[in-house]
Each structure stands twice: as structure tokens, then as C-alpha cells.
Motif scaffolding. Structure first.
Motif, PDB file in Angstrom:
ATOM      1  N   THR A  87      10.092  66.756  40.679  1.00 22.34           N
ATOM      2  CA  THR A  87       9.062  66.279  41.602  1.00 22.34           C
ATOM      3  C   THR A  87       7.709  66.861  41.226  1.00 22.34           C
ATOM      4  OG1 THR A  87      10.665  66.081  43.393  1.00 22.34           O
ATOM      5  CG2 THR A  87       8.348  66.150  44.006  1.00 22.34           C
TER       6      THR A  87
ATOM      7  N   ALA B  83       7.992  59.460  46.479  1.00 22.53           N
ATOM      8  CA  ALA B  83       8.722  59.994  47.627  1.00 22.53           C
ATOM      9  C   ALA B  83       7.823  60.174  48.841  1.00 22.53           C
ATOM     10  CB  ALA B  83       9.364  61.334  47.258  1.00 22.53           C
TER      11      ALA B  83
ATOM     12  N   LEU C 221      14.175  64.306  50.545  1.00 23.94           N
ATOM     13  CA  LEU C 221      13.643  64.507  49.197  1.00 23.94           C
ATOM     14  C   LEU C 221      14.692  65.151  48.302  1.00 23.94           C
ATOM     15  CD1 LEU C 221      11.308  64.494  47.167  1.00 23.94           C
ATOM     16  CD2 LEU C 221      10.543  66.677  48.146  1.00 23.94           C
TER      17      LEU C 221
END
Length: 595
Positions: free
Chosen positions: A238, A264, A116
């Protein structure tokens, strides 16, 4: 051969001669004539001779010029012709071709993050540089919706199954995990996915983002299995989304076409692993009309496979295996007997088209049905009479293949789509389970009539499937009504050859076929193409019409607003998204007015 200075001197001398009339011509002509003629005037003779010699002069000049420029004399600067040489491809060029073999792209900027943090860094840097990096998934979509020559990011190395919550029947996976990998991991916990599309190599992120689906009027498209997700965005980093955390953006981004962020991580709602009984049999449209409502409501999974130019409809139903087990059934024909008619047609066609079967070819008796069909079609793919024969052989094959099959749901629900192909699939509402509109069968009737009227070399099958509604607002099956059902109809043309000219001819014929269905059916049935199968029109007016249609069906204004907020530099976009959802102010104002 005269050189240039000599040529000029001769021509100058010749020009001088032509301008000086002679007295020998007239007596000579008079001497060879058998009839007396009046003496010509000196003026007429002079003009005639001048025109004749001027003509000779021009002819001589033309021949001299042609000779001069046609041969490389030693004193000239002419260079010999050389063959064109292509520059070698760079070593760092990454090329992707989609599963259908219809789209290809090459790029130097191809990223495969393993975590990530690495993915976040890639998206952040590309945004700072204002350079595109399109999420590509496995690159399988028939229209190449994930392709971009400017830059792509593939999550194939972010493929971990992070956590399985057996008590909640949930699985949390990285978006690059392929469907088959997820199934293998969760089956050990007694779980499975609720439904499947046809291809097991799809990445979870990609299959969700394009609104992929299986079949079953009580089962929604696959995006409905997503209960939460992590989205890596260019501006906000994110973010985690669910129906509890920012539900409006969650339902918009669930089928977001990769334009709002790079998925993701995904949490999927699973079901208990179960076996299915698949029943395949031949019917016809008249019989189906009598039982259609019952078939949709009583079968967990169902699809119809129509065979153009025949009355045959292959019905495939799948239902959970009960304690009673599958019905007792003894097949009337073996697999070889079912295939024999197709094999015979192939052998006859080889003789008819005077084609020798290559020695390197697989033995005809070892070929699967789909492989035989590809070889048959390849002999004359655009000859309607030939395709009718192939379709009739296919109908006979299915008639002799009726029967039952038992297996785990992930094994049964997949199927062989055949070889490389062009495909167009539309989705449209067809009432509800309690009150079906039967528009799905009307659509098919009109489609088959259109094929026969226009003489389209349409191979089998025309595939018809159903799903329940989706709450993802960009899904073709979106509806606010819980009981609504949608039909998905796919038309096809195979590309069973590597010959470039023949593939181009098949492509042209397919787009003619698709255009006819679009112009005659789509608007009347409120049909919209699958996002992974929509092709961008080259004509500006057709593109404008498409944009207007999409703006009436989907929340384009909300989608573009979210794109501006999450990806103002449009680094996640590509040509398809830019054409479908233009962000120019003028176009946006038009869209707002339409909505």
C-alpha cells in the motif's frame, strides 16, 4: 426387405446377367417400331446394354445403402439420437452484467474484502500465485473495463465514509463507497461534490479511475477532485499518493484504469452544498452559434441535446440559486400535454405494426417519456423512417417541456439515461474559454450531416457536454494549459428488446454508425473515446491503429513502465488493458519510437 447377405447375392446375380447379351431385345424393339431400321451391330448392342444395367446396379446399391443406414435394425449397433444437455452451472460461479446490458462475465474467483488488511492479503496472494484479480468497481462501465473471468475484486463492502473535514471541505472515503452514499454523508456537514456524472450507483474508486465527468466548461472531470489516495499494489504493497508525495505517479495513477493498483481510499475536495436552477429550452444550431461563447462562459453547467433529423437542440443550463430566486415562469403545457404527442404516436404505431399491447403492460398514461421512447423504438429499431418519427415526437415533447426546476446540485445534475444501450463518447479539445475554437459545433454539424447522408437510424439524443482540463495524464481531457476546455460528444443506440436476434442486428448497426464517425471525424478533431466506453476492435490492423493513436495522445510508455514496476505479473490487468497497452518488447519499442 433384403438383408445384407441376400442383397449381395442378388447384386452378384444381376451383375452376371448384365454381362451376358441376350437376343430377345432386338426383335422386340423392331416389333414395336413403325419404321424399318437398319440392323444394329452386336458390339453396339452389347455396350448399350452393359451401360444400362451398370446404371441400374449403382442405383440399387445406393438405395440399399441409404435404407441400411437410415433405420436402426435390431442387429446393428446404432444408438438413438439424444437431446444435448448443458452441464449445470457451478454454485460458486459469480456472474456480472454491466449497466448497459452489453457485457457479461462469470468467474469463480470473486473477492469482496471488508478491510484494507483483507484487500492487501488478496492482492499479495494472487501476485504470489501469478493469478489475475481485476478491480471491478460497481461493474457499470458500458465496455466492462473492470471485467475479468480469471478473477475480480470488488470493494463494495469497503464503503465507509472515514472522515469529513468540514473546515477544509474534504471527505476521506473507502473506494467502494457509492456516490449517493458519499453525498448523503457529507450533506449533513453542508458539503457536496463539485460535479457529478449521470449515475449515482458508481463507486468512488471506479468513477475516478476511468476519468468520468459531468458538464461545465469551468469544471474539470471528477478525477481532479482527488487530492490524495491509497493504492494497494502487488509489489510495493500500500502506497499513499498526492501532489506532494510522488506527484508524477499520483497524476498518472489518478486515472490509472485499475492497472497500477487497487484504489483503497480516496480524499476528495468538496464544495459547499448549494441549490441549482435548471433551465431547459429548445433552440437550434443557428441560434446556438450566435451565443455559444457566452453560453459556455456564463453557465456553471451546460449541455446540448441534439435530435437527429430535426433542427431542434435541447439546451439545459444549471446555475446556483440566487437570493432573487428562479425567474417567474408559467408553463404553457402540463406534463400530460407534453407527453400526449408521444403517446399518440405509440398508439398509432401499435396499429401500424399490428401489435397488441400486452395486458400486463403498465398503463400508457403512467409511462415516463424515456419508457415511451423505448417502447416506440422497440417496434422497428432499425427502420430509419420510424426513428425519424420518434425523434420528431421527442422534439415536440421537449418543446412543450420548456421551463425551470430548482433543487440541490446532486439532485439536479443526475438524469435518466434511458434503458439498455450501446454508447460511444469522444473527447476532444475545443480551444479555451477566452478563445473557443468552435470545433465542438463543427463536429456536430458534420456528425448530423453524416447521419442524414448515410440514413443511419440514429435515435436522440446526441449529447454534448464540456469540461475544463484535467492534470491526470491518462485523462482524455489532459492538458498542461489551465484555460483549455474539452467537449464530450456521445452517440447512442438503445437495446429496448430481449430478442437475441434483434439485439444482434442493433449491435451491428451501432458499430457501423460508430465506425463511420471514427473514420470521418476522430482523427481530424483529435477525438479519443472515454475509457469506460472504448471497445476493442476484433480486426488486428484496426487494433494496431488504435494502439498507435493512443500512444500519440497518452504517456503509454510511462504508464507501461509503472505497470512493470508495480504489477510485473500483470495480475491487475485484463483483456482490455492488454490489448490497449501491450507490454511485449517489440510493441513497446514501436511505442517508444512513436513518442
Amino acid at each position: 426387405m433384403l438383408r445384407s447377405p441376400d442383397l449381395r447375392r442378388r447384386l452378384l446375380h444381376l451383375k452376371t446377367l448384365t454381362l451376358t447379351p441376350t437376343t430377345t431385345t432386338t426383335p422386340l424393339r423392331r416389333g414395336i417400331s413403325s419404321l424399318p431400321s437398319p440392323p444394329p451391330s452386336s458390339a453396339a448392342t452389347s455396350d448399350s446394354e452393359i451401360r444400362k444395367y451398370i446404371g441400374y446396379t449403382l442405383l440399387l446399391i445406393g438405395c440399399g445403402a441409404a435404407t441400411y443406414y437410415s433405420f436402426p435394425f435390431s442387429y446393428t449397433n446404432h444408438k438413438r439420437a439424444q437431446f444435448f444437455k448443458y452441464a449445470p452451472l457451478p454454485d460458486d460461479l459469480h456472474t456480472l452484467t454491466n449497466w448497459s446490458g452489453t457485457h457479461e462475465v462469470s468467474t469463480r474467483d470473486y473477492y469482496e474484502p471488508e478491510s484494507l488488511e483483507e484487500l492487501e492479503g488478496i492482492v499479495r496472494r494472487r501476485n504470489e500465485e501469478k493469478r489475475k484479480v481485476r478491480p471491478v468497481g460497481a461493474g457499470l462501465s458500458p465496455n466492462g473495463i473492470g471485467f475479468s473471468r480469471v478473477g475480480m475484486v470488488c470493494l463494495g463492502l469497503m464503503d465507509r465514509v472515514v472522515e469529513v473535514e468540514k473546515g477544509e471541505s474534504r471527505v476521506r472515503v473507502e473506494a467502494g463507497a457509492r456516490v449517493r452514499e458519499v453525498v448523503e454523508r457529507v450533506k449533513g456537514e453542508g458539503l457536496s461534490l463539485e460535479n457529478y456524472a449521470s449515475i449515482r450507483e458508481q463507486q468512488i474508486g471506479g468513477i475516478v479511475q476511468v476519468g468520468a465527468h459531468g458538464t461545465g466548461a469551468r469544471l474539470p472531470p471528477i478525477d481532479e477532485q482527488v487530492i490524495s489516495m491509497k493504492l494497494v499494489t502487488p509489489v510495493k504493497g500500500t502506497i499513499e499518493l498526492s501532489k506532494e508525495k510522488d506527484p508524477e505517479l499520483f497524476y498518472l495513477a489518478r486515472c490509472g484504469l485499475g492497472g497500477l493498483g487497487v484504489i483503497a481510499e480516496v480524499t476528495l475536495q468538496c464544495v459547499n452544498r448549494h441549490e441549482l436552477v435548471e433551465h431547459t429550452y429548445i433552440s437550434n444550431l443557428k441560434e446556438i452559434k450566435k451565443n455559444h461563447k457566452k453560453l459556455l462562459s456564463e453557465n456553471k453547467h451546460i449541455k446540448y441535446l441534439y435530435i437527429p433529423y430535426t433542427d431542434s437542440v435541447v439546451v439545459v443550463t444549471c446555475n446556483p440559486l440566487t437570493k432573487k430566486g428562479p425567474p417567474k415562469f408559467t408553463p404553457k403545457y402540463t406534463k400530460d400535454e407534453a407527453l400526449q404527442h408521444v403517446r399518440d404516436l405509440y398508439k398509432e404505431s401499435l396499429v401500424k405494426y399490428r401489435v397488441a399491447q400486452p395486458e400486463t403492460d403498465t398503463d400508457i398514461n403512467e409511462l415516463l417519456f424515456t419508457e415511451l421512447r423505448d417502447k416506440l423504438i422497440a417496434l422497428d429499431p432499425l427502420n430509419t423512417d420510424h426513428i425519424i418519427e420518434v425523434n420528431q415526437a421527442e422534439a415536440e415533447y421537449w418543446r412543450k417541456s420548456e421551463g425551470y426546476r430548482v433543487g440541490w446540485s446532486d439532485e439536479i445534475l443526475g438524469f435518466d439515461c434511458g434503458g439498455q444501450q450501446w454508447v460511444s463518447e469522444t473527447c476532444f479539445p475545443t480551444g479555451s474559454l477566452s478563445n473557443p475554437s468552435f470545433k465542438d459545433l463543427e463536429y456536430i454539424e458534420e456528425l448530423k450531416q453524416l447521419i442524414e447522408k448515410e440514413g443511419i437510424p440514429a435515435p436522440a439524443p446526441i449529447e454534448q457536454r464540456w469540461t475544463a482540463r484535467s492534470r491526470s495524464t491518462m485523462s482524455p481531457a489532459y492538458s498542461a494549459k489551465e484555460d483549455d476546455i474539452f467537449s464530450w460528444v456521445g452517440i447512442i443506440m438503445y437495446l429496448p428488446t430481449t430478442d437475441v436476434r434483434q439485439r444482434k442486428e442493433i449491435t451491428d448497426e451501432f458499430f457501423h454508425y460508430r465506425h463511420l464517425t471514427q473514420s470521418r471525424l476522430w482523427d481530424r478533431y483529435s477525438a479519443f473515446e472515454h475509457w469506460a466506453k472504448i471497445e476493442i476492435p476484433k480486426d488486428k490492423e484496426e487494433l494496431a491503429d488504435l494502439q498507435a493513436r493512443l500512444s500519440k495522445r497518452f504517456p503509454v510508455a510511462a504508464y507501461n513502465k509503472a505497470r512493470k514496476e508495480l504489477d510485473p505479473n500483470r495480475i491487475l490487468s485484463n483483456n482490455i488493458l492488454e490489448k490497449l497497452f501491450p507490454l511485449s518488447d517489440a510493441v513497446q519499442r514501436t511505442i517508444d519510437l512513436l513518442q
